[in-house]
Design a protein around this motif. Structure first.
Motif, PDB file in Angstrom:
ATOM      1  N   ILE A 111       0.789  -1.362   0.053  1.00  0.00           N
ATOM      2  CA  ILE A 111       0.011  -0.212  -0.021  1.00  0.00           C
ATOM      3  C   ILE A 111       0.937   1.362  -0.096  1.00  0.00           C
ATOM      4  N   ALA A 112       1.801   1.168   0.717  1.00  0.00           N
ATOM      5  CA  ALA A 112       2.850   2.385   0.938  1.00  0.00           C
ATOM      6  C   ALA A 112       3.516   2.616  -0.722  1.00  0.00           C
ATOM      7  N   ILE A 113       3.830   1.558  -1.041  1.00  0.00           N
ATOM      8  CA  ILE A 113       4.537   1.718  -2.617  1.00  0.00           C
ATOM      9  C   ILE A 113       3.295   2.314  -3.419  1.00  0.00           C
ATOM     10  N   HIS A 114       2.290   1.583  -3.637  1.00  0.00           N
ATOM     11  CA  HIS A 114       1.030   2.115  -4.033  1.00  0.00           C
ATOM     12  C   HIS A 114       0.737   3.503  -4.246  1.00  0.00           C
ATOM     13  N   ASN A 115       1.000   4.047  -2.715  1.00  0.00           N
ATOM     14  CA  ASN A 115       0.774   5.597  -2.717  1.00  0.00           C
ATOM     15  C   ASN A 115       1.759   6.188  -3.173  1.00  0.00           C
ATOM     16  N   ILE A 116       2.955   5.821  -3.438  1.00  0.00           N
ATOM     17  CA  ILE A 116       3.977   6.372  -4.068  1.00  0.00           C
ATOM     18  C   ILE A 116       3.771   6.681  -5.410  1.00  0.00           C
ATOM     19  N   VAL A 117       3.116   5.549  -5.992  1.00  0.00           N
ATOM     20  CA  VAL A 117       3.005   5.567  -7.709  1.00  0.00           C
ATOM     21  C   VAL A 117       2.132   6.450  -7.771  1.00  0.00           C
ATOM     22  N   ARG A 118       0.988   6.796  -6.748  1.00  0.00           N
ATOM     23  CA  ARG A 118      -0.328   7.525  -7.116  1.00  0.00           C
ATOM     24  C   ARG A 118       0.128   8.972  -6.858  1.00  0.00           C
ATOM     25  N   ARG A 119       0.822   9.044  -5.606  1.00  0.00           N
ATOM     26  CA  ARG A 119       0.861  10.505  -4.845  1.00  0.00           C
ATOM     27  C   ARG A 119       2.367  11.182  -4.880  1.00  0.00           C
ATOM     28  N   GLY A 120       3.216  10.164  -5.141  1.00  0.00           N
ATOM     29  CA  GLY A 120       4.530  10.560  -4.689  1.00  0.00           C
ATOM     30  C   GLY A 120       5.074  11.675  -5.666  1.00  0.00           C
ATOM     31  N   THR A 121       6.109  12.311  -5.208  1.00  0.00           N
ATOM     32  CA  THR A 121       6.833  13.492  -6.065  1.00  0.00           C
ATOM     33  C   THR A 121       7.492  12.664  -7.117  1.00  0.00           C
ATOM     34  N   PHE A 122       7.983  13.606  -8.231  1.00  0.00           N
ATOM     35  CA  PHE A 122       8.851  12.933  -9.318  1.00  0.00           C
ATOM     36  C   PHE A 122      10.015  12.169  -8.663  1.00  0.00           C
ATOM     37  N   ILE A 123      10.629  12.848  -7.860  1.00  0.00           N
ATOM     38  CA  ILE A 123      11.971  12.266  -7.222  1.00  0.00           C
ATOM     39  C   ILE A 123      11.688  10.882  -6.632  1.00  0.00           C
ATOM     40  N   LEU A 124      10.622  10.950  -5.956  1.00  0.00           N
ATOM     41  CA  LEU A 124      10.367   9.646  -5.118  1.00  0.00           C
ATOM     42  C   LEU A 124       9.759   8.608  -6.143  1.00  0.00           C
ATOM     43  N   GLN A 125       8.894   8.931  -7.120  1.00  0.00           N
ATOM     44  CA  GLN A 125       8.859   7.711  -8.147  1.00  0.00           C
ATOM     45  C   GLN A 125       9.839   7.415  -8.809  1.00  0.00           C
ATOM     46  N   ASP A 126      10.870   8.255  -9.050  1.00  0.00           N
ATOM     47  CA  ASP A 126      12.009   7.868  -9.918  1.00  0.00           C
ATOM     48  C   ASP A 126      12.846   6.775  -9.173  1.00  0.00           C
ATOM     49  N   GLN A 127      13.016   7.139  -7.766  1.00  0.00           N
ATOM     50  CA  GLN A 127      14.046   6.099  -7.190  1.00  0.00           C
ATOM     51  C   GLN A 127      13.088   4.982  -7.063  1.00  0.00           C
ATOM     52  N   LEU A 128      11.802   4.783  -6.942  1.00  0.00           N
ATOM     53  CA  LEU A 128      11.103   3.474  -7.074  1.00  0.00           C
ATOM     54  C   LEU A 128      11.097   2.770  -8.338  1.00  0.00           C
ATOM     55  N   SER A 129      11.080   3.794  -9.367  1.00  0.00           N
ATOM     56  CA  SER A 129      11.081   2.940 -10.762  1.00  0.00           C
ATOM     57  C   SER A 129      12.576   2.488 -11.164  1.00  0.00           C
ATOM     58  N   ILE A 130      13.752   2.789 -10.340  1.00  0.00           N
ATOM     59  CA  ILE A 130      14.978   2.182 -10.717  1.00  0.00           C
ATOM     60  C   ILE A 130      15.415   1.446  -9.651  1.00  0.00           C
ATOM     61  N   TYR A 131      14.486   1.100  -8.723  1.00  0.00           N
ATOM     62  CA  TYR A 131      14.761   0.207  -7.804  1.00  0.00           C
ATOM     63  C   TYR A 131      14.136  -1.190  -7.972  1.00  0.00           C
ATOM     64  N   PRO A 132      14.854  -2.311  -8.090  1.00  0.00           N
ATOM     65  CA  PRO A 132      16.358  -2.560  -8.180  1.00  0.00           C
ATOM     66  C   PRO A 132      16.527  -2.080  -9.565  1.00  0.00           C
ATOM     67  N   SER A 133      17.835  -1.913  -9.902  1.00  0.00           N
ATOM     68  CA  SER A 133      18.275  -1.357 -11.298  1.00  0.00           C
ATOM     69  C   SER A 133      17.751  -2.242 -12.522  1.00  0.00           C
ATOM     70  N   ALA A 134      17.727  -3.719 -12.102  1.00  0.00           N
ATOM     71  CA  ALA A 134      17.423  -4.682 -13.267  1.00  0.00           C
ATOM     72  C   ALA A 134      16.122  -4.615 -13.659  1.00  0.00           C
ATOM     73  N   GLY A 135      15.331  -4.261 -12.906  1.00  0.00           N
ATOM     74  CA  GLY A 135      13.640  -3.927 -13.053  1.00  0.00           C
ATOM     75  C   GLY A 135      13.115  -5.341 -13.228  1.00  0.00           C
ATOM     76  N   GLY A 136      12.604  -5.483 -14.285  1.00  0.00           N
ATOM     77  CA  GLY A 136      11.832  -6.596 -14.919  1.00  0.00           C
ATOM     78  C   GLY A 136      10.412  -6.815 -14.438  1.00  0.00           C
ATOM     79  N   ARG A 137       9.937  -7.924 -14.709  1.00  0.00           N
ATOM     80  CA  ARG A 137       8.430  -8.338 -14.598  1.00  0.00           C
ATOM     81  C   ARG A 137       8.332  -8.508 -13.078  1.00  0.00           C
ATOM     82  N   ASN A 138       9.092  -9.447 -12.467  1.00  0.00           N
ATOM     83  CA  ASN A 138       8.836  -9.887 -11.217  1.00  0.00           C
ATOM     84  C   ASN A 138       9.796  -8.885 -10.354  1.00  0.00           C
ATOM     85  N   TYR A 139       9.132  -7.734 -10.281  1.00  0.00           N
ATOM     86  CA  TYR A 139       9.709  -6.551  -9.936  1.00  0.00           C
ATOM     87  C   TYR A 139       9.869  -6.416  -8.075  1.00  0.00           C
ATOM     88  N   LEU A 140       8.670  -7.014  -7.569  1.00  0.00           N
ATOM     89  CA  LEU A 140       8.748  -6.914  -6.254  1.00  0.00           C
ATOM     90  C   LEU A 140       8.925  -8.514  -5.586  1.00  0.00           C
TER      91      LEU A 140
END
Length: 352
Positions: free
Chosen positions: A96-125
């Motif tokens: 839920i915390a991750i979802h709130n970052i996706v929905r309401r987070g600032t660009f810098i917070l969303q950016d850090q979420l999008s590059i974690y982990p650096s490999a990304g992929g479908r099985n992200y979580l």
């Protein structure tokens, strides 16, 4: 009696663990320091009866207003908590915390979420094997943890293709923002438009795999998950409808491979029909009927275009065959000349 005491004991132990962890984090962070680790602990307690409080979520989101390092520490703390817990309640609250970052987070917070982990992929979580067998209730919630993780993974994956987060802006009704999105989509080339269409249908597919709700009807954390995902379903449907309308206008100019891929995506969406209509029964979800009607219309038009194309190909094939027959040279004896060696050759045009 033993079954009744087990959840009570589990909740008590969870509350003690929360208090101990928060006290330790508060001592390490100091009285005048706002610690991402402490904020995450407060937002993701073991209490199975209530979702994260809005004030605790707001504190998490506030780390996006500082430096990139602070935002990175916040995302890392959430991920560490998520992958380090064996509690289904804690895992759901982390999601839920991750979802709130996706929905309401600032660009810098969303950016850090999008590059974690650096490999990304479908099985992200990486929660496909999550288990909590501490109680029958926790075991049921595990299904929701794994499903919710897959939904968020697909949203994050589609966001990379769309270039923005699906839930980065909220609308009060289905029609809000429709015109603006349509103008943006109209400028996309066919290949990229189809790629976005495919990714968004993937989001709806995962949402429609929602587990049975009857066993966890009284769970308020699960109820919060349903609310958040329901709003995402609305936005995904709106984004798909915009792209489907644009694809309908381009059907006559699609190459054959794009037409085949489009039909496959439309069939996937049509397979979600029952769940899609059920999830769209709410007034805010009124786009579900319009979307499915458009899917049926597009499939019929693509079929008509393909049949016309087949007839054209057949006619073209017949013409080319007759042309090949007509172009064959019929050699007559009068067109041949005999050499002294006995070899025969055609007379050149100038001689003939």
């Amino acid at each position: 009696m033993g079954r009744r005491q087990r959840p009570i004991l589990k909740n008590l132990l969870g509350a003690l663990k929360d208090r101990a962890s928060q006290s330790k984090a508060a001592l390490l962070s100091g009285p005048n320091t706002s610690s991402p680790h402490l904020a995450v602990l407060r937002a993701t307690t073991h209490d199975p009866s209530s979702p994260p409080r809005e004030k605790h979520v707001s504190v998490l989101l506030s780390f996006g207003h500082g430096s990139r390092l602070t935002a990175s520490c916040c995302v890392e703390a959430i991920m560490d908590r998520l992958h380090g817990t064996g509690s289904s309640s804690v895992a759901l609250k982390c999601l839920i915390a991750i979802h709130n970052i996706v929905r309401r987070g600032t660009f810098i917070l969303q950016d850090q979420l999008s590059i974690y982990p650096s490999a990304g992929g479908r099985n992200y979580l990486n929660l496909s094997n999550f288990r909590d067998d501490s109680s029958p209730e926790a075991w049921q919630v595990c299904l929701w943890v794994r499903w919710y993780a897959r939904v968020l993974e697909q949203i994050l994956f589609s966001s990379r293709i769309l270039g923005s987060f699906l839930s980065s802006s909220l609308f009060s009704s289905f029609d809000d923002g429709f015109k603006e999105t349509k103008e943006e989509v109209s400028a996309l080339p066919n290949g990229h438009l189809l790629k976005e269409f495919d990714a968004l249908v993937g989001v709806v597919e995962e949402i429609c795999k929602v587990p049975e709700y009857a066993h966890v009807r009284e769970n308020r954390v699960v109820a919060e998950v349903i609310r958040l995902v329901g709003e995402d379903n609305l936005m995904a449907q709106r984004e798909i409808l915009v792209r489907a309308m644009e694809m309908r206008e381009r059907l006559s100019c699609l190459v054959f491979s794009d037409s085949v891929e489009l039909v496959c995506v439309l069939k996937r969406l049509e397979n979600c029909k029952e769940k899609l209509l059920f999830l769209s029964s709410n007034e805010k979800m009124k786009g579900g009927d319009a979307l499915l009607d458009l899917v049926g219309e597009m499939k019929e038009r693509i079929g008509a275009v393909e049949k016309c194309g087949e007839r054209r190909l057949v006619r073209k094939g017949k013409v080319s065959e007759s042309a090949r027959l007509d172009s064959r040279v019929v050699v007559k004896s009068s067109d041949l000349v005999r050499f002294s060696s006995g070899r025969m050759e055609l007379l050149p045009d100038s001689v003939m």
